[in-house]
Design a protein around this motif. Structure first.
Motif, PDB file in Angstrom:
ATOM      1  N   LYS A 195       0.385 -11.089  -8.103  1.00 31.78           N
ATOM      2  CA  LYS A 195      -0.302 -11.485  -6.400  1.00 31.78           C
ATOM      3  C   LYS A 195      -1.227  -9.748  -5.809  1.00 31.78           C
ATOM      4  O   LYS A 195      -2.662 -10.334  -5.746  1.00 31.78           O
ATOM      5  CB  LYS A 195       0.900 -12.028  -4.925  1.00 31.78           C
ATOM      6  N   THR A 196      -0.426  -8.684  -5.757  1.00 34.88           N
ATOM      7  CA  THR A 196      -1.208  -7.642  -5.343  1.00 34.88           C
ATOM      8  C   THR A 196      -2.085  -7.244  -6.043  1.00 34.88           C
ATOM      9  O   THR A 196      -3.236  -6.876  -5.956  1.00 34.88           O
ATOM     10  CB  THR A 196       0.071  -6.543  -4.404  1.00 34.88           C
ATOM     11  N   THR A 197      -2.180  -7.675  -7.132  1.00 37.16           N
ATOM     12  CA  THR A 197      -2.718  -6.893  -8.291  1.00 37.16           C
ATOM     13  C   THR A 197      -4.441  -7.938  -8.151  1.00 37.16           C
ATOM     14  O   THR A 197      -5.376  -7.691  -8.255  1.00 37.16           O
ATOM     15  CB  THR A 197      -2.442  -6.893  -9.338  1.00 37.16           C
ATOM     16  N   PRO A 237      -3.141  -4.951   3.326  1.00 42.36           N
ATOM     17  CA  PRO A 237      -2.665  -4.420   2.623  1.00 42.36           C
ATOM     18  C   PRO A 237      -0.696  -4.310   3.029  1.00 42.36           C
ATOM     19  O   PRO A 237      -0.591  -4.300   3.504  1.00 42.36           O
ATOM     20  CB  PRO A 237      -2.932  -3.365   1.988  1.00 42.36           C
ATOM     21  N   GLN A 238      -0.168  -4.532   1.853  1.00 41.74           N
ATOM     22  CA  GLN A 238       0.729  -5.031   1.758  1.00 41.74           C
ATOM     23  C   GLN A 238       2.067  -4.134   1.851  1.00 41.74           C
ATOM     24  O   GLN A 238       3.059  -3.803   2.775  1.00 41.74           O
ATOM     25  CB  GLN A 238       1.428  -4.901   0.163  1.00 41.74           C
ATOM     26  N   GLU A 239       1.331  -2.537   1.757  1.00 42.85           N
ATOM     27  CA  GLU A 239       2.208  -1.371   2.200  1.00 42.85           C
ATOM     28  C   GLU A 239       1.320  -1.243   3.648  1.00 42.85           C
ATOM     29  O   GLU A 239       0.271  -0.808   3.371  1.00 42.85           O
ATOM     30  CB  GLU A 239       2.147  -0.225   1.466  1.00 42.85           C
ATOM     31  N   LEU A 291      -4.935 -11.472   3.284  1.00 44.09           N
ATOM     32  CA  LEU A 291      -2.784 -10.767   4.061  1.00 44.09           C
ATOM     33  C   LEU A 291      -2.228 -10.798   2.854  1.00 44.09           C
ATOM     34  O   LEU A 291      -1.537 -11.969   2.438  1.00 44.09           O
ATOM     35  CB  LEU A 291      -2.331 -12.279   5.156  1.00 44.09           C
ATOM     36  N   ASP A 292      -1.507  -9.325   2.606  1.00 43.15           N
ATOM     37  CA  ASP A 292      -0.767  -9.371   1.354  1.00 43.15           C
ATOM     38  C   ASP A 292       0.822  -9.451   2.654  1.00 43.15           C
ATOM     39  O   ASP A 292       1.112  -8.030   2.587  1.00 43.15           O
ATOM     40  CB  ASP A 292      -1.565  -8.924   0.233  1.00 43.15           C
ATOM     41  N   GLU A 293       1.472 -10.434   1.995  1.00 44.91           N
ATOM     42  CA  GLU A 293       2.884 -10.469   2.884  1.00 44.91           C
ATOM     43  C   GLU A 293       2.515  -9.881   4.432  1.00 44.91           C
ATOM     44  O   GLU A 293       3.113  -8.595   4.618  1.00 44.91           O
ATOM     45  CB  GLU A 293       3.893  -9.566   2.012  1.00 44.91           C
ATOM     46  N   PRO A 294       1.766 -10.250   5.057  1.00 37.55           N
ATOM     47  CA  PRO A 294       1.750 -10.115   6.549  1.00 37.55           C
ATOM     48  C   PRO A 294       3.126 -10.175   7.787  1.00 37.55           C
ATOM     49  O   PRO A 294       3.326  -9.412   8.145  1.00 37.55           O
ATOM     50  CB  PRO A 294       0.970 -11.359   6.925  1.00 37.55           C
TER      51      PRO A 294
HETATM   52 MG    MG Z   1       2.237  -7.606  -3.631  1.00 38.33          MG
END
Ligand code: MG
Ligand code: ATP
Lengths: 253, 309
Positions: free
Chosen positions: B44-46, B84-86, B158-161
């Motif tokens: 997903k993030t990729t 981003p997720q982080e 939105l990566d894992e908001p």
């Molecule tokens: Mg991810």
């Protein structure tokens, strides 16, 4: 060109500098004063004159170069390494900007800071010794070019570095020796012939010589050679940076 | 609605040779909310990073608003906002200056009124002069959202908001997302909370092992794949399912008062009519009927099981 982005990066980086203005200001003033006390007053009182210039004055250009070069490298390398380290570099990579804009912002800010420090050291020097600048225009040219080229070099180190140790490594192992052996505190002509030859492979010699010429009108190497050397170094750094962004080396997976 | 993001056969192999995306093709409609589900390491993030320009694709193309993300990256990236997720933020920066920086990076002229609106929307206005290190985790995540919105993007990733965000803030986040959708922003979000996808998404995509297993309208997906249960409440509890009714699909509740019939809405015949007449024939009297639909979570788990099989 996305000038707004360039300006944003530049201002953001300068803000970091002005937040720590006291440290940025005090440390070069202090270290320069120490150099003057140790080299200028203590040792200089025994050396008297180098090429007809008092030793205290003779070391001023070298001292400025020493600080400007180390400051340029550390500012620029930290400037781009830090976002990589804390992860905010994603923003640069996903913004509608190209590498020229990123470099202008970061290297511009790093060079400005180094220039600022260089000027402070020069002003401090006026308190200790009598100096007149023979070629003010060329002095500024050398100073600015040095700030820019070594900031470019620092930028490369910041991208290459994988950790904080590596960030310190190149300045410590390569730059500091080159600068110290580059005639900051002596004239190359004072060295034995063998070392004079070896010194000509040290690029910093050309810089310091040219810069000193702008102060006193005397140089170890022809002034054109100095200018060519610094132009060549700048071009080399630019080429490396261009390659880095083309391939995404160490920044874009 | 036209497609605002067109991802075509996108591939990504990392330097170590690992294939994180194995040819993903996905079209995202303007103004929709697309939820991407998938287990850890699914890609997903990729996928998001490759669309946004953080990683370079090893194959395929991406267009945003008709602009290719490589050849016309300025126009394409200018439309995108990324959370981003982080949580990547400079700890010593002030909220307002980091948000201003983001806007500037995207080449938008200074506009403090616009930033104020964004910060107020995210309940960060009072914190605008705080250093980021002095904020809570949930606030930091909102700062990331503010940064992503600072240049008024048309497409927001939105990566894992809502990872690590409390229930109340999660609801707030859903409202923010709904508000952005109302403003016409297209939203792509990844999440591990299936109820989140269920609550806010228009369409759902499921990724596993770098492949897109499906993308479908949420309601259709649930209707198509959802198993329904029919509960037949009896007037008198029984000890066992009468012999005439025994089948895999039918079970008896523990107290014996309810027959539970599981059927697939996808099946041509659900078998409900037959069941009801059989129940009557067996002499059982019913008090009530009830149906319930399986949640997206069950659908998701089933799908991944199928994929693994
Ligand atoms: Mg991810
Ligand atoms: N820089 C990298 N180098 C090599 N492999 C990577 C890199 N980044 C991610 N991967 C691998 O690619 C795969 C997909 O990772 P990705 O981060 O896209 O997953 P994800 O779906 O976002 O997972 P999560 O739900 O945990 O965030 C994983 O197997 C991961 O290990």
């Amino acid at each position: 060109m996305n000038w707004i982005a360039v300006n944003s990066i530049y201002k953001f980086e300068m803000a970091r500098f002005f937040r720590t203005i006291t440290q940025s200001f005090v440390s070069p003033v202090l270290s320069t004063s120490l150099y003057f006390v140790v080299f200028g007053a203590a040792i200089g009182s025994r050396i008297q004159e180098v090429e007809g210039i008092s030793y205290g004055a003779f070391i001023v250009p070298g001292l400025i170069m020493l600080s400007v070069i180390t400051q340029s490298i550390s500012n620029a390398s930290f400037g781009i390494y830090f976002p990589k380290f804390i992860g905010t570099v994603f923003e640069l990579l996903s913004a509608p900007i190209n590498f020229i804009e990123i470099v202008l912002g970061y290297v511009g800010a790093a060079a400005t800071k180094a220039l600022f420090i260089g000027v402070i050291i020069l002003m401090t020097a006026f308190f200790f010794v009598d100096i007149t600048i023979a070629h003010p225009f060329w002095m500024v040219v050398f100073l600015v070019l040095t700030c820019i080229s070594f900031s470019l070099f620092g930028f490369i180190i910041g991208i290459w570095a994988g950790n904080f140790e590596q960030l310190q490594l190149v300045p410590l192992l390569i730059i500091t020796p080159l600068v110290f052996l580059g005639g900051s505190f002596y004239s190359i002509s004072m060295l034995p012939p063998v070392w004079q030859v070896i010194s000509h492979f040290n690029p910093v010699v050309y810089l310091i010589s040219g810069f000193r010429w702008s102060f006193f009108g005397a140089a170890d190497v022809p002034i054109v050679t100095s200018l060519l050397a610094i132009a060549g170094f700048t071009a080399l750094c630019l080429a490396v940076i261009w390659w880095i962004f083309r391939t995404g080396w160490r920044i874009r997976q | 609605m036209p497609d605002i993001v067109e991802i075509n056969d996108l591939r990504k192999a990392y330097a170590d040779g690992f294939e994180a995306l194995k040819g993903v093709t996905l079209k995202i409609k303007q103004g929709e909310i697309l939820a991407l589900l998938g287990p850890n390491g699914a890609g997903k993030t990729t996928l998001i990073s490759t669309v946004c320009g953080i990683t370079t694709a090893t194959g395929g193309t991406v267009k945003v608003g008709g602009h290719d993300t490589i050849t016309d990256y300025r126009a394409a990236r200018g439309m995108i906002g990324l959370v981003p997720q982080e949580i990547n933020l400079e700890p010593f920066e002030k909220v307002i200056s980091t948000v201003r920086f983001s806007r500037g990076l995207f080449g938008k002229p200074k506009d403090d009124a616009a930033l104020e609106k964004i910060l107020r929307q995210l309940s960060l206005w009072d914190k605008r002069d705080s250093q980021i290190r002095a904020l809570s985790g949930g606030m930091k995540r909102r700062v990331l959202i503010a940064k992503a919105l600072a240049h008024e993007p048309r497409v927001l990733f939105l990566d894992e908001p809502t990872a690590g965000v409390d229930v109340e803030l999660r609801r707030d986040m859903w409202e923010i997302v709904a508000g952005l959708k109302a403003d016409g922003v297209t939203i792509i979000l990844t999440t591990h909370y299936i109820e989140e996808a269920e609550a806010i998404a228009d369409r759902i995509g499921v990724i596993a092992h770098g492949e897109l297993l499906l993308v479908e309208d949420k309601n259709k997906l649930m209707a198509r794949m959802g198993k329904k249960q029919l509960q037949v409440h009896l007037t008198k509890p029984i000890d066992a399912v009468p012999a005439s009714l025994v089948s895999d699909a039918l079970t008896l509740s523990e107290d014996g008062s309810t027959l539970i019939y599981t059927y697939d809405t996808r099946a041509e015949r659900t078998g409900i009519t037959k069941l009801l007449s059989d129940v009557a024939a067996a002499g059982l009297v019913l008090t009530d009927l009830e149906t319930s639909q399986s949640s997206l979570e069950e659908i998701f788990v089933d799908l991944l099981k199928e994929d693994a099989a």
